[in-house]
Design a protein around this motif. Structure first.
Motif, PDB file in Angstrom:
ATOM      1  N   ASP A  96      31.447  47.498  41.606  1.00  0.00           N
ATOM      2  CA  ASP A  96      30.655  47.885  42.772  1.00  0.00           C
ATOM      3  C   ASP A  96      30.622  46.673  43.645  1.00  0.00           C
ATOM      4  O   ASP A  96      29.476  46.702  44.497  1.00  0.00           O
ATOM      5  CB  ASP A  96      29.672  48.664  42.632  1.00  0.00           C
ATOM      6  CG  ASP A  96      28.536  48.243  42.094  1.00  0.00           C
ATOM      7  OD1 ASP A  96      28.740  46.789  41.354  1.00  0.00           O
ATOM      8  OD2 ASP A  96      27.344  48.910  41.902  1.00  0.00           O
ATOM      9  N   HIS A  97      31.156  45.706  43.594  1.00  0.00           N
ATOM     10  CA  HIS A  97      30.476  44.145  44.370  1.00  0.00           C
ATOM     11  C   HIS A  97      31.875  43.533  44.548  1.00  0.00           C
ATOM     12  O   HIS A  97      32.873  43.469  43.991  1.00  0.00           O
ATOM     13  CB  HIS A  97      29.781  43.715  43.476  1.00  0.00           C
ATOM     14  CG  HIS A  97      28.815  42.546  44.373  1.00  0.00           C
ATOM     15  ND1 HIS A  97      29.534  41.423  44.822  1.00  0.00           N
ATOM     16  CD2 HIS A  97      27.393  42.433  44.409  1.00  0.00           C
ATOM     17  CE1 HIS A  97      28.483  40.873  45.398  1.00  0.00           C
ATOM     18  NE2 HIS A  97      27.269  41.545  45.182  1.00  0.00           N
ATOM     19  N   GLU A  98      32.069  42.960  45.890  1.00  0.00           N
ATOM     20  CA  GLU A  98      33.079  42.030  46.050  1.00  0.00           C
ATOM     21  C   GLU A  98      32.990  40.862  45.060  1.00  0.00           C
ATOM     22  O   GLU A  98      32.045  40.445  44.650  1.00  0.00           O
ATOM     23  CB  GLU A  98      32.917  41.561  47.470  1.00  0.00           C
ATOM     24  CG  GLU A  98      33.061  42.298  48.523  1.00  0.00           C
ATOM     25  CD  GLU A  98      32.972  41.883  49.973  1.00  0.00           C
ATOM     26  OE1 GLU A  98      33.577  41.947  50.924  1.00  0.00           O
ATOM     27  OE2 GLU A  98      31.713  40.885  50.056  1.00  0.00           O
ATOM     28  N   MET A  99      34.278  40.435  44.815  1.00  0.00           N
ATOM     29  CA  MET A  99      34.497  39.458  43.958  1.00  0.00           C
ATOM     30  C   MET A  99      35.684  38.528  44.271  1.00  0.00           C
ATOM     31  O   MET A  99      36.474  38.925  45.043  1.00  0.00           O
ATOM     32  CB  MET A  99      34.710  40.123  42.266  1.00  0.00           C
ATOM     33  CG  MET A  99      33.986  40.777  41.748  1.00  0.00           C
ATOM     34  SD  MET A  99      34.212  41.493  40.246  1.00  0.00           S
ATOM     35  CE  MET A  99      32.921  41.999  39.531  1.00  0.00           C
ATOM     36  N   PHE A 100      35.492  37.246  43.720  1.00  0.00           N
ATOM     37  CA  PHE A 100      36.721  36.591  43.769  1.00  0.00           C
ATOM     38  C   PHE A 100      37.555  36.623  42.491  1.00  0.00           C
ATOM     39  O   PHE A 100      36.863  36.813  41.460  1.00  0.00           O
ATOM     40  CB  PHE A 100      36.177  34.774  43.777  1.00  0.00           C
ATOM     41  CG  PHE A 100      35.374  34.364  44.906  1.00  0.00           C
ATOM     42  CD1 PHE A 100      35.967  33.995  45.850  1.00  0.00           C
ATOM     43  CD2 PHE A 100      33.928  34.336  44.944  1.00  0.00           C
ATOM     44  CE1 PHE A 100      35.109  33.428  47.114  1.00  0.00           C
ATOM     45  CE2 PHE A 100      33.199  33.787  45.827  1.00  0.00           C
ATOM     46  CZ  PHE A 100      33.959  33.505  46.954  1.00  0.00           C
ATOM     47  N   PHE A 101      38.999  36.760  42.697  1.00  0.00           N
ATOM     48  CA  PHE A 101      39.766  37.095  41.785  1.00  0.00           C
ATOM     49  C   PHE A 101      40.679  36.030  41.408  1.00  0.00           C
ATOM     50  O   PHE A 101      41.222  35.477  42.292  1.00  0.00           O
ATOM     51  CB  PHE A 101      40.518  38.326  42.074  1.00  0.00           C
ATOM     52  CG  PHE A 101      39.935  39.781  42.016  1.00  0.00           C
ATOM     53  CD1 PHE A 101      39.686  40.554  40.951  1.00  0.00           C
ATOM     54  CD2 PHE A 101      39.096  40.191  43.126  1.00  0.00           C
ATOM     55  CE1 PHE A 101      39.212  41.695  40.698  1.00  0.00           C
ATOM     56  CE2 PHE A 101      38.523  41.322  42.988  1.00  0.00           C
ATOM     57  CZ  PHE A 101      38.459  42.068  41.778  1.00  0.00           C
ATOM     58  N   LYS A 102      40.991  35.940  40.155  1.00  0.00           N
ATOM     59  CA  LYS A 102      41.950  34.999  39.825  1.00  0.00           C
ATOM     60  C   LYS A 102      42.800  35.856  38.487  1.00  0.00           C
ATOM     61  O   LYS A 102      42.306  36.496  37.614  1.00  0.00           O
ATOM     62  CB  LYS A 102      41.615  33.624  39.000  1.00  0.00           C
ATOM     63  CG  LYS A 102      42.990  33.163  38.414  1.00  0.00           C
ATOM     64  CD  LYS A 102      42.334  31.670  37.734  1.00  0.00           C
ATOM     65  CE  LYS A 102      43.371  30.925  37.098  1.00  0.00           C
ATOM     66  NZ  LYS A 102      42.917  29.822  36.374  1.00  0.00           N
ATOM     67  N   LEU A 103      44.249  35.973  38.711  1.00  0.00           N
ATOM     68  CA  LEU A 103      44.987  37.136  37.886  1.00  0.00           C
ATOM     69  C   LEU A 103      46.237  36.223  37.203  1.00  0.00           C
ATOM     70  O   LEU A 103      46.754  35.448  37.950  1.00  0.00           O
ATOM     71  CB  LEU A 103      45.309  37.996  38.821  1.00  0.00           C
ATOM     72  CG  LEU A 103      46.318  39.137  38.219  1.00  0.00           C
ATOM     73  CD1 LEU A 103      45.937  39.838  37.058  1.00  0.00           C
ATOM     74  CD2 LEU A 103      46.843  40.122  39.307  1.00  0.00           C
ATOM     75  N   THR A 104      46.380  36.202  36.005  1.00  0.00           N
ATOM     76  CA  THR A 104      47.246  35.807  35.288  1.00  0.00           C
ATOM     77  C   THR A 104      48.015  36.996  34.472  1.00  0.00           C
ATOM     78  O   THR A 104      47.355  37.788  33.837  1.00  0.00           O
ATOM     79  CB  THR A 104      47.020  34.568  34.535  1.00  0.00           C
ATOM     80  OG1 THR A 104      46.569  33.777  35.204  1.00  0.00           O
ATOM     81  CG2 THR A 104      48.165  34.303  33.383  1.00  0.00           C
ATOM     82  N   ALA A 105      49.434  37.015  34.625  1.00  0.00           N
ATOM     83  CA  ALA A 105      50.240  38.075  34.032  1.00  0.00           C
ATOM     84  C   ALA A 105      51.269  37.389  33.439  1.00  0.00           C
ATOM     85  O   ALA A 105      52.030  36.542  33.988  1.00  0.00           O
ATOM     86  CB  ALA A 105      50.650  39.255  35.181  1.00  0.00           C
ATOM     87  N   HIS A 106      51.979  38.058  32.151  1.00  0.00           N
ATOM     88  CA  HIS A 106      53.047  37.808  31.390  1.00  0.00           C
ATOM     89  C   HIS A 106      53.809  38.887  31.781  1.00  0.00           C
ATOM     90  O   HIS A 106      53.815  40.044  31.364  1.00  0.00           O
ATOM     91  CB  HIS A 106      52.688  37.550  30.017  1.00  0.00           C
ATOM     92  CG  HIS A 106      51.961  36.557  29.808  1.00  0.00           C
ATOM     93  ND1 HIS A 106      52.435  35.059  29.514  1.00  0.00           N
ATOM     94  CD2 HIS A 106      50.530  36.349  29.725  1.00  0.00           C
ATOM     95  CE1 HIS A 106      51.554  34.333  29.211  1.00  0.00           C
ATOM     96  NE2 HIS A 106      50.278  35.000  29.297  1.00  0.00           N
ATOM     97  N   ILE A 107      55.280  38.407  32.433  1.00  0.00           N
ATOM     98  CA  ILE A 107      56.019  39.469  32.937  1.00  0.00           C
ATOM     99  C   ILE A 107      57.507  39.068  32.339  1.00  0.00           C
ATOM    100  O   ILE A 107      57.734  37.879  31.932  1.00  0.00           O
ATOM    101  CB  ILE A 107      56.189  39.481  34.293  1.00  0.00           C
ATOM    102  CG1 ILE A 107      56.436  38.255  34.892  1.00  0.00           C
ATOM    103  CG2 ILE A 107      54.819  40.213  34.940  1.00  0.00           C
ATOM    104  CD1 ILE A 107      56.602  38.567  36.690  1.00  0.00           C
ATOM    105  N   PRO A 108      58.531  39.884  32.366  1.00  0.00           N
ATOM    106  CA  PRO A 108      59.819  39.524  31.772  1.00  0.00           C
ATOM    107  C   PRO A 108      60.412  38.428  33.118  1.00  0.00           C
ATOM    108  O   PRO A 108      60.059  38.238  34.089  1.00  0.00           O
ATOM    109  CB  PRO A 108      60.793  41.103  32.117  1.00  0.00           C
ATOM    110  CG  PRO A 108      59.497  41.893  32.066  1.00  0.00           C
ATOM    111  CD  PRO A 108      58.477  41.394  32.425  1.00  0.00           C
TER     112      PRO A 108
END
Length: 1020
Positions: free
Chosen positions: A139-151
């Motif tokens: 319920d709060h603003e955040m700094f995001f860092k996203l890592t994903a493994h994809i084909p």
């Protein structure tokens, strides 16, 4: 939520996971003091099982509390500040209280998304879309860092200014960093073909399209580049380093920071690049670049709608029409009892029909607010204020108060009252202009009028007004702040028309003359009924009925609906072959194939609509029903195999338009035709209507002379007469054959009960037909039936026998018919009436439809004959009376002839206008009594004495009973009228009366009554 701490050794496992997935790399925000929580997400997918596995690490600054939703996630581990924890059963929230120290929350979870189980999320070999509750949402603003493994053959996108890609074994690792706090993050991946361009100061413009739609990418990129340049010039530099257009397998239309996500079905629509794409681009400035403050409501959608959608319409010269459509939608969906105010609008989904009123406020009213603000301050100040607002609020949350502050700062104008009245009131201005007039002053016309506000509390308004003359249009903007404001505007030449707000520059209620009947009006009205002809039609239209469930439509069979239901509700006729639909709209000319939706004003209640739906089969209904919510602004829609073939909006007035003068029409005398010339032209028509004012003898002479002239050229002629009911046809035939004398004809045809006008007006025409062996056709319906429809409010009040006499197809929706009959109804409004307008309208239409049916049936049986129709002027109007109703039944040539009455509309309602000299019959003889029938008893009661006659002086009294006139017995008023018809040349008549005798009994007296002529034939 209650947190239970367990053994801490899981922390070591989490640390190893995060190290392996790049979680140790700091966000840009971490270079300094952490001002907002930071959320690190690492995930991988199993496309065959439609699932993901992920780890989240949330760094929580000191002094900040957090509530995290774990709904729909399969959570396997939670570690808070090195201590393992778990949620209480049934609780989907993790509550982290604030601490004087920074905190760390680690969560391991998975999620399975089977195909077709979510409108926003999918995981499959054709693509990945993660938008809704796919990770622990705080319920709060955040700094995001996203890592994903994809084909390896997938490309991915998220909110980012930077994308880092590595190949690891047989997968691709993508990492997204975003330098500004967000409330949520989204992830999209798939087998995209990526196209790149640059714009502005070497910023990236990227398209992610599926291979099968790759040819569309160039057009989207080119158009997006123009939109970006447009808004950079208007508002300032694009706030991010990249903008991406991303195609989605799911049907979405969203704007996220740095990209827009458009459904594949949406992308393929040819108009999206010219409409919705620009709207989504603009959200980079307003909605993402400057976020909405949750505490102050949503200003974003209205401002974006105004600067994008309405602005694009203005590029095409359609801005006025666009604003009108906004007002129409608002009026169709928003009612005062909903208590919706603009300042309270936050957001609402696009698929929910019940959310339409809220959207009408948040999008349409809000867009109109910014339009009025621009007009108030001027375009330059308006644009400068938006630039100031964006500069101040960039990457922050802002509200209405921040907007007001910027506009006041730049303009130097106190806008508090303006913002307050438009943001905090649940009504809109309701304007009226009662009885404007023109006054000549010093040789020049002056327009006098008042603008009235019908609201309980008046608005402060700047009202645009246009005065149209023969040579110019005079534009004024008038300040209005009270309940009634008087204006006097001098003009140089005669003003023809006064129009209030023709450009729709005000948020206001539309007048009835401005409001088109539309599908959205049916959906938005509180009272609505769907009508099925039979039970079997329910399965045919089941798909549409399912779509309408959330609109709370009552569904009735046509036999269940009452006249009161018809008058009180908006109506949806599912099938146009039903008798009820045909009784109001005949059989509309819908295409035989596909699906058609046809919205009309309800003739029984002009504030409601009637919708006529027809379909070739249930498959056509099923293919179309789900699409109708996108076409609410239209009055007519035609689909075939789910593709739109035709659509339109019924034309209505632009602005509140008032006619100031009604200039007379004229003719060029050198072009007038002689009688024989017109007869020569009339010979080309099979039906010739000759209208009459019933007591105008010159009209009846014209009817006779035209009939004679036509007969001389062609003896195959019939005469149709309004004056006789169809049930009297056998009596007419017997009279024409010489089997009845005139008295018997009048008695058996009940002429004086049915018609009551002086028979001498029609005698020559009928005898002309008799002498020449021409058929006279009784055209009309029995008065008792028509009167019952009027009194009962509609034909449902009739018994089966009478109902069977009605024409099946009746159209109450002929152009201008409702207005013409409405005017006639209002003329009688001061008189005692036994029925409402709904009954009055249907009764009037019964006359026209019955006569049209009789004419058509006769000519279909006698195709070689011509018919002269003798009827009142109102019944022969070629626009909406008998002629178009005959034409609906058969293709035939028709002409309307009238004597000029000086009406300006004659050139529209008639084909030939004669100028006959005045003529008149000698006044009929007058007894001077008012009469009442006595039912089964013999004789007629004298209810009152008329001073215009001499009965009183001769000795007749009230309550006397007339038994005979000149020895001819009379049993009812009809008998007396027949006898008096033949006393035209008599000086007096002998009246036998029965009078009460004192103290008991009665006596009969013969009284000689001198006759006095009078103009009024209904007094005897």
């Amino acid at each position: 939520m209650t947190v239970k701490h367990t053994q801490p050794f899981y922390y070591v496992i989490f640390v190893l996971l995060f190290l392996n997935t790049g979680f140790n790399a700091p966000l840009a925000a971490e270079a300094g003091h952490l001002t907002a929580p930071a959320h690190y997400i690492s995930m991988e997918f199993d496309l065959q099982t439609h699932s993901l596995k992920a780890n989240s690490r949330i760094d929580l600054p000191a002094g900040v509390s957090l509530q995290i939703s774990l709904a729909s996630l399969n959570v396997s581990r939670i570690i808070i500040n090195g201590q393992a924890a778990e949620t209480a059963p049934g609780n989907n929230y993790l509550n982290i209280p604030e601490s004087p120290k920074n905190q760390e929350i680690l969560i391991t979870y998975s999620k399975e998304i089977q195909p077709d189980t979510s409108p926003y999320n999918m995981i499959s070999e054709s693509g990945i879309t993660l938008i809704d509750s796919w990770y622990p949402v705080a319920d709060h603003e955040m700094f995001f860092k996203l890592t994903a493994h994809i084909p390896l053959d997938f490309e991915a996108i998220s909110e980012t200014d930077e994308i880092i890609v590595f190949q690891i074994n047989n997968t691709k690792q993508v990492t997204f960093r975003f330098p500004h706090p967000l409330f949520s993050i989204n992830f999209i991946a798939g087998p995209y073909v990526v196209s790149r361009e640059t714009f502005g100061e070497e910023k990236n413009l990227v398209a992610y399209f599926f291979p099968e739609d790759q040819e569309l990418a160039a057009g989207y990129l080119a158009k997006a580049k123009k939109y970006l340049a447009r808004y950079e010039e208007m508002l300032g530099p694009y706030p991010y380093s990249r903008f991406s257009i991303v195609e989605n397998r799911l049907p979405t239309g969203f704007a996220m920071p740095t990209f827009t996500l458009l459904g594949q079905s949406v992308v393929r629509l040819p108009f999206i690049v010219d409409t919705s794409l620009g709207h989504e681009v603009l959200h980079a400035w307003f909605g993402n670049g400057v976020r909405m403050s949750p505490e102050e409501g949503n200003w974003v959608e209205g401002l974006t709608t105004y600067l994008a959608d309405q602005s694009f319409a203005a590029d095409e010269g359609r801005d006025t029409a666009y604003r009108k459509e906004q007002l129409v939608k608002y009026q169709n969906f928003v009612r005062a009892d909903m208590d919706l105010v603009l300042r309270n609008f936050s957001n609402v989904g696009h698929g929910d029909m019940k959310g339409q009123p809220i959207r009408a406020v948040g999008y349409n009213k809000s867009s109109m607010f910014f339009h009025m603000l621009r007009n108030k301050l001027g375009p330059d100040v308006f644009t400068a204020s938006l630039q100031d607002f964006f500069k101040r609020a960039k990457f922050k949350a802002a509200g209405w108060s921040d907007l007001q502050s910027s506009f006041e700062s730049v303009s130097g104008v106190d806008l508090n009252d303006f913002f307050t009245q438009w943001l905090d009131r649940n009504d809109v201005p309701v304007l009226a202009v009662p009885q404007p007039e023109i006054v000549n002053k010093d040789g020049y016309p002056v327009v006098h009028f008042s603008i009235v506000q019908k609201n309980n509390t008046p608005y402060t308004l700047e009202v645009p007004v246009v005065i149209k003359t023969a040579t110019e249009e005079i534009h004024k903007t008038l300040s209005v702040s009270g309940s009634r404001t008087l204006f006097e505007i001098p003009v140089a030449s005669v003003p023809h028309t006064l129009v209030i707000d023709p450009g729709y520059d005000l948020m206001r209620e539309l007048a009835p003359s401005e409001l088109p009947p539309t599908w959205s009006q049916f959906l938005g009205t509180a009272n609505k009924v769907a009508v099925l002809p039979t039970e079997k039609h329910r399965s045919l239209y089941n798909s549409l009925l399912e779509q309408l469930k959330e609109s709370e439509v009552r569904v009735l069979l046509q036999d269940e609906i009452t006249d009161a239901d018809l008058a009180a509700n908006s109506l949806l006729f599912l099938g146009t072959e039903g008798s009820l639909s045909r009784s109001l709209f005949a059989q509309p000319a819908h295409p035989a194939e596909g699906f058609t939706l046809d919205v009309r004003r309800s003739p029984l209640n002009p504030s409601q609509v009637a919708v006529l739906v027809s379909a070739a089969n249930s498959e056509q209904v099923e293919m179309t029903a789900g699409k109708l919510r996108h076409y609410g602004k239209y009055s007519y829609l035609s689909f075939k195999d789910s593709r739109i073939r035709d659509k339109n909006i019924t034309e209505t007035d632009f602005g509140i338009s008032l006619e100031l003068v009604n200039l007379p029409a004229g003719i060029e005398t050198s072009k007038s035709k002689g009688f024989e010339d017109i007869i020569a032209k009339l010979l080309h028509y099979q039906v010739i209507y000759i209208g009459e004012g019933h007591t105008n003898y010159e009209d009846h002479q014209l009817q006779l002379e035209i009939s004679r002239a036509l007969h001389e050229h062609d003896s195959r002629l019939a005469i149709g007469m309004e004056m006789f009911n169809r049930s009297t046809q056998a009596v007419i035939d017997r009279y024409l054959a010489g089997e009845l004398d005139e008295k018997a004809f009048l008695k058996e045809s009940h002429y004086f009960k049915t018609w009551r006008f002086d028979f001498r007006l029609y005698r020559d025409i009928i005898n002309f037909a008799k002498h020449n062996h021409l058929p006279v056709i009784a055209l009309n319906l029995e008065n008792d039936i028509v009167n019952q429809v009027f009194k009962g409010g509609g034909p449902k009040s009739l018994d089966d026998e009478d109902a069977s006499l009605l024409p099946a197809d009746r159209n109450l929706d002929e152009p201008g018919y409702l207005e013409r009959i409405g005017s006639a109804y209002m003329m009688h409004a001061g008189q005692k009436q036994n029925g409402d307008f709904s009954g009055f309208l249907q009764a009037q239409a019964l006359w026209d439809e019955t006569m049209a049916e009789t004419i058509a049936e006769y000519l279909q049986d006698h195709p070689d004959e011509r018919m002269v129709v003798i009827a009142g002027r109102g019944h022969v109007d070629k626009i909406n009376a008998i002629p178009p109703r005959v034409a609906r039944r058969m293709p035939i040539s028709q002409a309307v002839v009238v004597n000029s009455s000086g009406s300006a509309s004659e050139s529209e309602t008639a084909d030939f206008v004669f100028f006959s000299p005045p003529a008149g019959l000698s006044p009929p003889p007058l007894l001077g009594v008012m009469l009442e029938d006595r039912g089964e008893e013999k004789g007629v009661l004298v209810s009152a004495l008329n001073p215009q006659g001499q009965a009183k002086e001769a000795g007749i009294k009230e309550k006397d009973i007339i038994l005979a006139i000149d020895s001819q017995a009379v049993n009812d008023i009809e008998d007396i009228k027949i006898e008096m018809l033949y006393k035209e040349k008599s000086d007096s008549v002998s009246v036998r009366i029965k009078r009460a005798a004192f103290p008991f009994g009665h006596k009969e007296i013969d009284i000689e009554v001198p006759l006095k002529s009078a103009q009024q034939t209904h007094h005897m």
